[in-house]
Structures are given as C-alpha cells and as structure tokens.
Design a protein around this motif. Structure first.
Motif, PDB file in Angstrom:
ATOM      1  N   ASP A  32       1.970 -65.598 -98.332  1.00 17.86           N
ATOM      2  CA  ASP A  32       1.258 -66.440 -97.365  1.00 17.86           C
ATOM      3  C   ASP A  32       2.167 -67.018 -96.280  1.00 17.86           C
ATOM      4  O   ASP A  32       1.695 -67.693 -95.373  1.00 17.86           O
ATOM      5  CB  ASP A  32       0.485 -67.560 -98.076  1.00 17.86           C
ATOM      6  N   ASN A  33       3.477 -66.762 -96.372  1.00 14.92           N
ATOM      7  CA  ASN A  33       4.375 -67.203 -95.302  1.00 14.92           C
ATOM      8  C   ASN A  33       5.346 -66.084 -94.893  1.00 14.92           C
ATOM      9  O   ASN A  33       6.434 -66.354 -94.399  1.00 14.92           O
ATOM     10  CB  ASN A  33       5.132 -68.481 -95.687  1.00 14.92           C
ATOM     11  N   ASP A  34       4.928 -64.857 -95.075  1.00 19.35           N
ATOM     12  CA  ASP A  34       5.814 -63.722 -94.786  1.00 19.35           C
ATOM     13  C   ASP A  34       6.149 -63.595 -93.297  1.00 19.35           C
ATOM     14  O   ASP A  34       7.114 -62.942 -92.925  1.00 19.35           O
ATOM     15  CB  ASP A  34       5.242 -62.409 -95.323  1.00 19.35           C
ATOM     16  N   GLU A  35       5.377 -64.268 -92.457  1.00 15.73           N
ATOM     17  CA  GLU A  35       5.650 -64.209 -91.021  1.00 15.73           C
ATOM     18  C   GLU A  35       7.010 -64.812 -90.684  1.00 15.73           C
ATOM     19  O   GLU A  35       7.677 -64.370 -89.750  1.00 15.73           O
ATOM     20  CB  GLU A  35       4.534 -64.919 -90.244  1.00 15.73           C
ATOM     21  N   ILE A  36       7.450 -65.794 -91.453  1.00 12.39           N
ATOM     22  CA  ILE A  36       8.770 -66.405 -91.237  1.00 12.39           C
ATOM     23  C   ILE A  36       9.858 -65.352 -91.454  1.00 12.39           C
ATOM     24  O   ILE A  36      10.763 -65.192 -90.634  1.00 12.39           O
ATOM     25  CB  ILE A  36       8.979 -67.607 -92.179  1.00 12.39           C
ATOM     26  N   PHE A  37       9.765 -64.645 -92.566  1.00  6.81           N
ATOM     27  CA  PHE A  37      10.735 -63.589 -92.874  1.00  6.81           C
ATOM     28  C   PHE A  37      10.724 -62.528 -91.776  1.00  6.81           C
ATOM     29  O   PHE A  37      11.771 -62.125 -91.260  1.00  6.81           O
ATOM     30  CB  PHE A  37      10.407 -62.953 -94.234  1.00  6.81           C
ATOM     31  N   CYS A  38       9.537 -62.077 -91.402  1.00  4.70           N
ATOM     32  CA  CYS A  38       9.404 -61.025 -90.382  1.00  4.70           C
ATOM     33  C   CYS A  38       9.958 -61.485 -89.039  1.00  4.70           C
ATOM     34  O   CYS A  38      10.639 -60.717 -88.346  1.00  4.70           O
ATOM     35  CB  CYS A  38       7.946 -60.599 -90.252  1.00  4.70           C
ATOM     36  N   TYR A  39       9.667 -62.734 -88.657  1.00  4.29           N
ATOM     37  CA  TYR A  39      10.191 -63.263 -87.395  1.00  4.29           C
ATOM     38  C   TYR A  39      11.719 -63.228 -87.385  1.00  4.29           C
ATOM     39  O   TYR A  39      12.337 -62.752 -86.419  1.00  4.29           O
ATOM     40  CB  TYR A  39       9.701 -64.701 -87.150  1.00  4.29           C
ATOM     41  N   LEU A  40      12.345 -63.768 -88.448  1.00  2.00           N
ATOM     42  CA  LEU A  40      13.810 -63.820 -88.493  1.00  2.00           C
ATOM     43  C   LEU A  40      14.432 -62.431 -88.443  1.00  2.00           C
ATOM     44  O   LEU A  40      15.377 -62.183 -87.698  1.00  2.00           O
ATOM     45  CB  LEU A  40      14.281 -64.564 -89.751  1.00  2.00           C
ATOM     46  N   LEU A  41      13.908 -61.528 -89.239  1.00  2.00           N
ATOM     47  CA  LEU A  41      14.446 -60.171 -89.262  1.00  2.00           C
ATOM     48  C   LEU A  41      14.311 -59.516 -87.890  1.00  2.00           C
ATOM     49  O   LEU A  41      15.270 -58.950 -87.355  1.00  2.00           O
ATOM     50  CB  LEU A  41      13.753 -59.332 -90.336  1.00  2.00           C
ATOM     51  N   GLU A  42      13.136 -59.618 -87.287  1.00  5.17           N
ATOM     52  CA  GLU A  42      12.914 -59.033 -85.955  1.00  5.17           C
ATOM     53  C   GLU A  42      13.862 -59.649 -84.928  1.00  5.17           C
ATOM     54  O   GLU A  42      14.460 -58.935 -84.113  1.00  5.17           O
ATOM     55  CB  GLU A  42      11.470 -59.245 -85.516  1.00  5.17           C
ATOM     56  N   TYR A  43      14.020 -60.967 -84.969  1.00  5.02           N
ATOM     57  CA  TYR A  43      14.887 -61.644 -84.006  1.00  5.02           C
ATOM     58  C   TYR A  43      16.320 -61.116 -84.105  1.00  5.02           C
ATOM     59  O   TYR A  43      16.927 -60.752 -83.096  1.00  5.02           O
ATOM     60  CB  TYR A  43      14.870 -63.163 -84.235  1.00  5.02           C
ATOM     61  N   TYR A  44      16.847 -61.073 -85.315  1.00  5.92           N
ATOM     62  CA  TYR A  44      18.227 -60.623 -85.486  1.00  5.92           C
ATOM     63  C   TYR A  44      18.402 -59.146 -85.143  1.00  5.92           C
ATOM     64  O   TYR A  44      19.402 -58.774 -84.530  1.00  5.92           O
ATOM     65  CB  TYR A  44      18.731 -60.937 -86.903  1.00  5.92           C
ATOM     66  N   VAL A  45      17.451 -58.302 -85.511  1.00 10.05           N
ATOM     67  CA  VAL A  45      17.539 -56.887 -85.153  1.00 10.05           C
ATOM     68  C   VAL A  45      17.605 -56.743 -83.635  1.00 10.05           C
ATOM     69  O   VAL A  45      18.487 -56.054 -83.095  1.00 10.05           O
ATOM     70  CB  VAL A  45      16.360 -56.073 -85.733  1.00 10.05           C
ATOM     71  N   LYS A  46      16.687 -57.381 -82.920  1.00  9.47           N
ATOM     72  CA  LYS A  46      16.658 -57.267 -81.451  1.00  9.47           C
ATOM     73  C   LYS A  46      17.947 -57.774 -80.820  1.00  9.47           C
ATOM     74  O   LYS A  46      18.488 -57.155 -79.916  1.00  9.47           O
ATOM     75  CB  LYS A  46      15.457 -58.027 -80.890  1.00  9.47           C
ATOM     76  N   GLU A  47      18.416 -58.934 -81.270  1.00  6.37           N
ATOM     77  CA  GLU A  47      19.602 -59.540 -80.678  1.00  6.37           C
ATOM     78  C   GLU A  47      20.859 -58.700 -80.923  1.00  6.37           C
ATOM     79  O   GLU A  47      21.676 -58.523 -80.022  1.00  6.37           O
ATOM     80  CB  GLU A  47      19.811 -60.966 -81.195  1.00  6.37           C
ATOM     81  N   VAL A  48      21.002 -58.177 -82.132  1.00  5.36           N
ATOM     82  CA  VAL A  48      22.171 -57.337 -82.417  1.00  5.36           C
ATOM     83  C   VAL A  48      22.102 -56.071 -81.587  1.00  5.36           C
ATOM     84  O   VAL A  48      23.099 -55.668 -80.970  1.00  5.36           O
ATOM     85  CB  VAL A  48      22.307 -57.022 -83.914  1.00  5.36           C
ATOM     86  N   LEU A  49      20.948 -55.422 -81.550  1.00  6.98           N
ATOM     87  CA  LEU A  49      20.835 -54.176 -80.776  1.00  6.98           C
ATOM     88  C   LEU A  49      21.068 -54.396 -79.286  1.00  6.98           C
ATOM     89  O   LEU A  49      21.596 -53.534 -78.609  1.00  6.98           O
ATOM     90  CB  LEU A  49      19.486 -53.510 -81.032  1.00  6.98           C
ATOM     91  N   LYS A  50      20.702 -55.569 -78.771  1.00  8.49           N
ATOM     92  CA  LYS A  50      20.982 -55.883 -77.356  1.00  8.49           C
ATOM     93  C   LYS A  50      22.482 -55.991 -77.103  1.00  8.49           C
ATOM     94  O   LYS A  50      22.968 -55.584 -76.057  1.00  8.49           O
ATOM     95  CB  LYS A  50      20.338 -57.218 -76.968  1.00  8.49           C
ATOM     96  N   LYS A  51      23.180 -56.588 -78.054  1.00  8.25           N
ATOM     97  CA  LYS A  51      24.592 -56.915 -77.848  1.00  8.25           C
ATOM     98  C   LYS A  51      25.569 -55.848 -78.312  1.00  8.25           C
ATOM     99  O   LYS A  51      26.718 -55.854 -77.903  1.00  8.25           O
ATOM    100  CB  LYS A  51      24.917 -58.238 -78.556  1.00  8.25           C
ATOM    101  N   ILE A  52      25.112 -54.995 -79.179  1.00  6.03           N
ATOM    102  CA  ILE A  52      26.030 -54.014 -79.759  1.00  6.03           C
ATOM    103  C   ILE A  52      26.280 -52.872 -78.784  1.00  6.03           C
ATOM    104  O   ILE A  52      27.229 -52.214 -78.750  1.00  6.03           O
ATOM    105  CB  ILE A  52      25.517 -53.503 -81.116  1.00  6.03           C
TER     106      ILE A  52
END
Length: 125
Positions: free
Chosen positions: A105-125
C-alpha cells in the motif's frame, strides 16, 4: 577508463548517495579511508571481484552514508542491469534508515526513489 565520483541528492526524502564509477576495489577502499569515515564496511575479497556493491559507511558525526561502487561502466545492458540491482539495494537501505516500511500500500515510495536515482545516475554517468 576515467573514474568518476557522482554525488546524488534526492529532495523529497532528503537522501543522498555517493556513486563511485570505474574505481578499482583498492581505490574504492582508499576513498573510504580518505573520506575519514569512522568505520569501514565489511568488504572482503568476495567483493573485490564483484561488478558492483551497495553499502553504508558511518561518518564522523555518526550519520550513515550510502555508497555504490560500480567497478566498470560501459553503458550497455549488463552495466545498466547492475546499476539498477545496486540502486535497488540502496533504495531498501534508504527506506530502512528513514524507518519507512515497504508494503504493497506504499510501494510508490520505493518506486519513486528507485526511479529518481536511476535517472540521476544515468544523466551524470
């Protein structure tokens, strides 16, 4: 390959992570030592031959720092899969530190964090 140190800050849950890319195992351990962290994580020869590791280290103030070490980056499907694997560990650790349980019932928190870090790393790498 050029080694890179990425620092990612996430604003909603106020989390951050150091991503060490193309560092050798020994360079990564030296970075931990030079960062003057109180305790070294339990990294042994098993980890030396890993493609990546997600771990926490404790700073002088007692604050936990999230770190991901990616031994080699080639921007291919194997490297991206490994990145997501390690970022998933990171996401679990952030939620644990923040004392946020992972449930359906709160999996959106997990999904948000994972998506955020994936996008940010891929932008910077």
């Amino acid at each position: 390959m050029k080694k890179r140190h990425l620092k990612i800050f996430e604003p909603v849950y106020r989390s951050c992570a150091d991503i060490l890319v193309d560092y050798t195992f020994d360079e990564m351990k030296k970075w931990i030592e030079e960062s003057q962290h109180e305790s070294e994580p339990k990294l042994d020869d098993f980890h030396r031959f890993s493609e990546g590791v997600a771990f926490q280290i404790k700073g002088k103030t007692g604050r936990l720092h999230q770190v991901i070490w990616l031994a080699r980056w080639k921007h291919d499907t194997d490297a991206i899969g490994n990145l997501i694997h390690e970022l998933t560990h990171l996401t679990f650790r952030i939620l644990e530190v923040k004392q946020i349980p992972i449930r359906g019932d709160n999996d959106e928190i997990f999904c948000y964090l994972l998506e955020y870090y994936v996008k940010e790393v891929l932008k910077k790498i």
